[in-house]
Design an enzyme around this catalytic site. Structure first.
Site, PDB file in Angstrom:
ATOM      1  N   ARG A 134       0.819  -1.223   0.000  1.00 28.90           N
ATOM      2  CA  ARG A 134       0.000   0.000   0.000  1.00 28.90           C
ATOM      3  C   ARG A 134       0.849   1.267   0.000  1.00 28.90           C
ATOM      4  O   ARG A 134       0.328   2.366  -0.193  1.00 28.90           O
ATOM      5  CB  ARG A 134      -0.942   0.002   1.205  1.00 28.90           C
ATOM      6  CG  ARG A 134      -0.241  -0.038   2.549  1.00 28.90           C
ATOM      7  CD  ARG A 134      -1.243  -0.174   3.696  1.00 28.90           C
ATOM      8  NE  ARG A 134      -0.588  -0.245   4.999  1.00 28.90           N
ATOM      9  CZ  ARG A 134      -0.140  -1.373   5.534  1.00 28.90           C
ATOM     10  NH1 ARG A 134      -0.243  -2.508   4.863  1.00 28.90           N
ATOM     11  NH2 ARG A 134       0.435  -1.373   6.723  1.00 28.90           N
ATOM     12  N   TYR A 135       2.151   1.114   0.237  1.00 30.89           N
ATOM     13  CA  TYR A 135       3.024   2.286   0.327  1.00 30.89           C
ATOM     14  C   TYR A 135       3.880   2.502  -0.918  1.00 30.89           C
ATOM     15  O   TYR A 135       4.504   3.549  -1.051  1.00 30.89           O
ATOM     16  CB  TYR A 135       3.963   2.158   1.535  1.00 30.89           C
ATOM     17  CG  TYR A 135       3.239   2.124   2.859  1.00 30.89           C
ATOM     18  CD1 TYR A 135       2.340   3.123   3.224  1.00 30.89           C
ATOM     19  CD2 TYR A 135       3.454   1.071   3.750  1.00 30.89           C
ATOM     20  CE1 TYR A 135       1.679   3.085   4.437  1.00 30.89           C
ATOM     21  CE2 TYR A 135       2.802   1.032   4.966  1.00 30.89           C
ATOM     22  CZ  TYR A 135       1.914   2.036   5.304  1.00 30.89           C
ATOM     23  OH  TYR A 135       1.257   1.993   6.505  1.00 30.89           O
ATOM     24  N   ILE A 136       3.995   1.516  -1.782  1.00 28.31           N
ATOM     25  CA  ILE A 136       4.881   1.638  -2.938  1.00 28.31           C
ATOM     26  C   ILE A 136       4.062   1.634  -4.224  1.00 28.31           C
ATOM     27  O   ILE A 136       2.930   1.142  -4.250  1.00 28.31           O
ATOM     28  CB  ILE A 136       5.934   0.509  -2.969  1.00 28.31           C
ATOM     29  CG1 ILE A 136       5.265  -0.858  -2.930  1.00 28.31           C
ATOM     30  CG2 ILE A 136       6.906   0.660  -1.810  1.00 28.31           C
ATOM     31  CD1 ILE A 136       6.240  -2.016  -3.010  1.00 28.31           C
TER      32      ILE A 136
END
Length: 893
Positions: A134-136
């Site tokens: 979800r962060y990259i």
């Protein structure tokens, strides 16, 4: 009272179902469990091989990778997408969950070819994992968009649930499988294809198209060195050795700058610490300063050889590993084991077929466009839409028939027949377009289509040059920054016993006949390592080689024990023995180069009562002179005589030797210590591995003894004296290497970047500089070495240029021009005028003491000259009208 009445139809239905079930029970067959397992396993194995672990040769992708690429193409709008979203979309095509998709996507992103990444995607150097999905973010790279996708040439199939279409294989026009590499484990087989260099793959593809031979070797993203002598074109059974790049920061510090493929800085450091704990190497500490690049600092203790430690790191740690490729691919739904070269050839042929298909599709589209443009031009210019019959047509069929009839005169010139769809499309042309119609533009448009069709026809007729042009375009567009990272080298074999640290002490209990490292109260022999072998000789003439152990029984009456060096031809044993009780006395010289461990040998013929009278071990083949005293005997006049071992030839260990005396010997004493009879040790330099050897490989440097030294000159204008130890490591930028002669004078011409003039200097190198790397052209970064020569009376011809090109060439006799000074001296300016070129001439005065020699130091003059032969040398001297341009002068180098 109410009754529950069941309809007759329901009764009949239930009876029928009972009858069917009864029939099924009667027809049911027994299936044995073993048979079920056999089918299930085969089905499972086939599925894992074809749908999970092994890549397809057509596009070089595993199924999960192909589905990821397809999902990313479906989502592609030029912007980054959250990896979590990509995983979710891929799950429409891949039935195995999000974890496998996420891992596969991270691996694709770390290979930096098909996926453009943003965020923390982990680090292949340190082994750190990527951040949560979800962060990259990720998107397809421009290379992937150009090379991987084309819906018009893609074959499709339904996804696992039948709701979507997915590609059977992607139309990849590049050897993607070899560029990325792959590793997969299936049921009963595995695949391991190493990554190769992007540019080299393109070059090899072009060579194949030109029917030329090519070679492909691995190139790893982690860099390092690779030995491909046993690569075997990637076939099963081949292997490559991969080494870390280790350099000497100073004599007490080593730095690891690149690591082997598949290893991380953590695993390499752990292996170094384990080797240190086991006593294989000796270090103080290890610092990990890895950031963008690898930087592992290894601090050595006092008295530890840095060269020997480098070899020990390769021998005992993960600084050197062996990788065995196994090129297994899927072709025609069948796993096959083929070579790397065959994979490339199949990829190139597939690319050529895809390019041909794309051209044919494009040609068809252009022909359709030409066909309609021609019809439209006829329809408008002939004002068919204004025909009375057309306007009065009662229905569509009548209108179509009228237009078709009107087009009859032009049909022979068209590329295909006119069909109903063509006419209906003409009828859909709006009046606004008809009013804006321009004949000249229409003709130009049709002509441009015809030109493009002609070009396609030419390309189809010359498909191979077209494919070569395609690869050259890919190289021009994407090759920047993809140069080879792993240096190809030939590795020398490192003998572990020669580089291991002596981490144990060897003891002997002569009374009980034991040797070992745990006998602390016994007599100390020497330091050793736990992988060493020991050679021991007994008084009865027997000897053996045995491994170092904690405690081992070797027998009594041991007269000599030492660490055994395999293939050591310089350690010579001088022996006098009695052949049997009361027998003849013999003397011999021999070496023990190789034996079977724990097997007992005898240096005498083996008669009972044989005994060694005199024994010495000589590490450099020394031969002493002995004084022999015989026992008195009637009629024996000469009781004392001398014997020189140097008069004996060195023979095999099983030889009987020469007769020394047939009379009993009373006493043997040493009269004179021996000198080596083996001469100097012949040393060669192998430039492929940049190591010394005594096996005749490479460039012969000479015979070395005692304090002899090797002199190395480097291209940056430095020199260093080395010993002739075979464990020495040398820099990459060696200009000259040879046996050091302190009497020789070195003449040097160099460019001074500070004053922008050429200088000449002469100096001798002093033995006191041993072990130090010293610069002899100054520390200025712009200084450049131009020429070096060992000729005693060198001559140079100076050619002038720029504003002084009118001057005649000048010849400089170096010996009278400048005297011999220190290497630190600046030297003397060659000229104040602009110099275009400097050429070394044959000397007029010959050195009478010079003799032909094989030493590289004196043979390298031509090599040094060649090194700078193409360097244009032009420097402006002082000029009141036009001063020298510093930038222009430096560009000459």
């Amino acid at each position: 009272m109410e009754e529950n009445i069941v309809p007759e139809d329901n009764l009949n239905q239930e009876n029928q179902e009972d009858m069917v079930q009864s029939n099924k029970d009667e027809k049911r067959e027994v299936t044995y469990l073993s048979g079920m397992y056999e089918d299930w396993f085969l089905d499972y194995a086939s599925y894992v091989i074809l749908e999970r672990a092994v890549p397809y040769v057509n596009d070089g992708l595993k199924p999960v990778q192909r589905r990821i690429m397809h999902a990313m193409r479906q989502m592609d709008d030029g912007r980054y997408n959250k990896v979590a979203n990509i995983i979710g979309n891929t799950m429409q095509y891949h039935p195995h969950g999000d974890a496998s998709i996420g891992d596969a996507l991270v691996q694709l992103g770390q290979k930096d070819l098909l996926v453009d990444t943003q965020g923390n995607w982990g680090n292949i150097l340190t082994g750190d994992g990527a951040a949560a999905s979800r962060y990259i973010e990720a998107r397809l790279s421009k290379f992937a968009l150009d090379v991987v996708f084309n819906p018009k040439t893609t074959n499709w199939k339904l996804s696992y649930d039948g709701r979507n279409k997915e590609p059977i294989t992607l139309p990849v026009k590049f050897p993607l499988l070899l560029a990325q590499g792959v590793e997969g484990i299936a049921v009963g087989l595995s695949s391991k294809i190493l990554p190769h260099n992007f540019i080299e793959l393109i070059d090899a593809s072009i060579k194949h198209l030109k029917n030329k031979e090519f070679e492909l070797y691995p190139d790893f993203p982690t860099g390092g060195y690779v030995d491909v002598s046993k690569y075997n074109d990637g076939h099963r059974g081949g292997s490559v050795k991969v080494r870390a790049k280790i350099e000497k920061l100073d004599n007490k510090t080593l730095i690891v700058k690149e690591i082997p493929f598949g290893k991380t800085t953590t695993s390499v450091i752990d292996s170094i610490l384990k080797a240190n704990d086991k006593g294989k190497i000796k270090i103080k500490r290890v610092d990990d300063n890895t950031a963008e690049g690898v930087e592992i600092l290894i601090h050595l203790g006092n008295g530890v050889s840095s060269d020997k430690t480098i070899d020990a790191l390769y021998a005992f740690t993960d600084c050197e590993i062996s990788i065995s490729p196994n090129a297994c691919i899927i072709e025609d739904d069948t796993p096959k084991f083929i070579s790397v070269g065959e994979i490339l050839r199949k990829s190139v042929e597939n690319t050529r077929d895809l390019l041909k298909l794309e051209l044919e599709i494009r040609k068809g589209e252009l022909e359709n466009a030409w066909h309609f443009a021609s019809l439209e031009k006829i329809f408008i210019e002939e004002r068919i839409y204004k025909d009375k019959k057309f306007e009065d047509s009662k229905n569509m069929d009548e209108a179509v028939a009228h237009i078709d009839k009107r087009l009859e005169p032009w049909k022979p010139s068209l590329k295909r027949d006119v069909n109903r769809d063509d006419i209906l499309r003409l009828m859909e042309i709006k009046m606004a377009r008809i009013l804006r119609f321009n004949t000249e533009k229409a003709n130009n448009y049709i002509q441009s289509i015809e030109d493009e069709i002609a070009q396609i026809d030419y390309d189809l007729a010359h498909l191979t040059p077209y494919a070569i042009k395609w690869y050259e375009g890919i190289r021009k567009k994407y090759a920047k920054g993809k140069e080879r990272k792993t240096e190809i080298r030939s590795f020398e074999n490192i003998v572990a016993a020669k580089v291991v640290v002596a981490n144990q002490k060897l003891y002997i209990d002569r009374a009980e006949g034991f040797i070992g490292t745990s006998l602390k109260k016994a007599d100390y022999i020497c330091d050793c390592s736990d992988i060493d072998d020991v050679i021991l000789f007994r008084k009865d003439g027997t000897y053996m080689v045995t491994p170092v152990a904690d405690k081992a029984f070797v027998g009594k009456n041991i007269m000599h024990i030492a660490i055994f060096k395999k293939n050591d031809k310089r350690t010579i044993y001088n022996v006098i023995y009695r052949d049997g009780k009361g027998g003849v006395y013999y003397m011999k010289r021999f070496a023990v180069t190789g034996v079977t461990r724990d097997k007992e040998y005898n240096l005498t013929p083996g008669k009972p009562g044989s005994r060694i009278i005199y024994f010495t071990a000589n590490p450099n083949g020394e031969a002493e002179v002995l004084r022999i005293m015989l026992k008195p005997k009637p009629r024996l006049r000469k009781l004392v005589f001398e014997q020189d071992f140097g008069e004996l030839a060195i023979k095999g260990r099983q030889s009987r030797g020469n007769v020394l005396s047939k009379t009993d010997i009373h006493k043997i004493t040493l009269k004179e210590k021996g000198v080596s009879t083996l001469g100097g040790r012949k040393i060669w330099y192998d430039k492929d591995v940049r190591r010394l050897n005594a096996d005749g490989r490479g460039q012969f440097l000479g015979e070395f003894m005692g304090e002899d030294r090797i002199l190395v000159l480097t291209k940056d204008g430095s020199f260093q004296l080395y010993s002739f130890d075979l464990t020495n490591h040398f820099d990459e930028n060696i200009l000259s290497i040879g046996k050091f002669d302190p009497q020789k004078v070195l003449s040097v011409i160099y460019y001074d970047g500070d004053q922008h003039f050429y200088y000449v200097k002469r100096f001798q190198i002093d033995l006191s500089t041993y072990g130090k790397k010293l610069n002899f052209i100054g520390e200025q970064e712009e200084n450049k070495l131009v020429s070096v020569t060992w000729v005693e009376y060198p001559r140079f011809e100076i050619e002038f240029g720029a504003h002084h090109s009118y001057r005649e060439n000048e010849i400089v006799e170096v010996d009278p021009f400048i005297g011999v000074k220190s290497f630190k001296a600046k030297g003397k300016r060659l000229s104040n005028y602009s110099i275009q070129n400097i050429t070394e001439l044959e000397p007029v005065v010959k050195d009478e003491h010079d003799k032909p020699t094989d030493d590289a130091m004196f043979a390298d003059k031509a090599e040094v000259k060649d090194e700078f032969a193409d360097v244009p040398m032009e420097v402006e001297g002082p000029n009141t009208e036009d001063e020298a341009d510093d930038e222009n002068q430096m560009s000459l180098f």
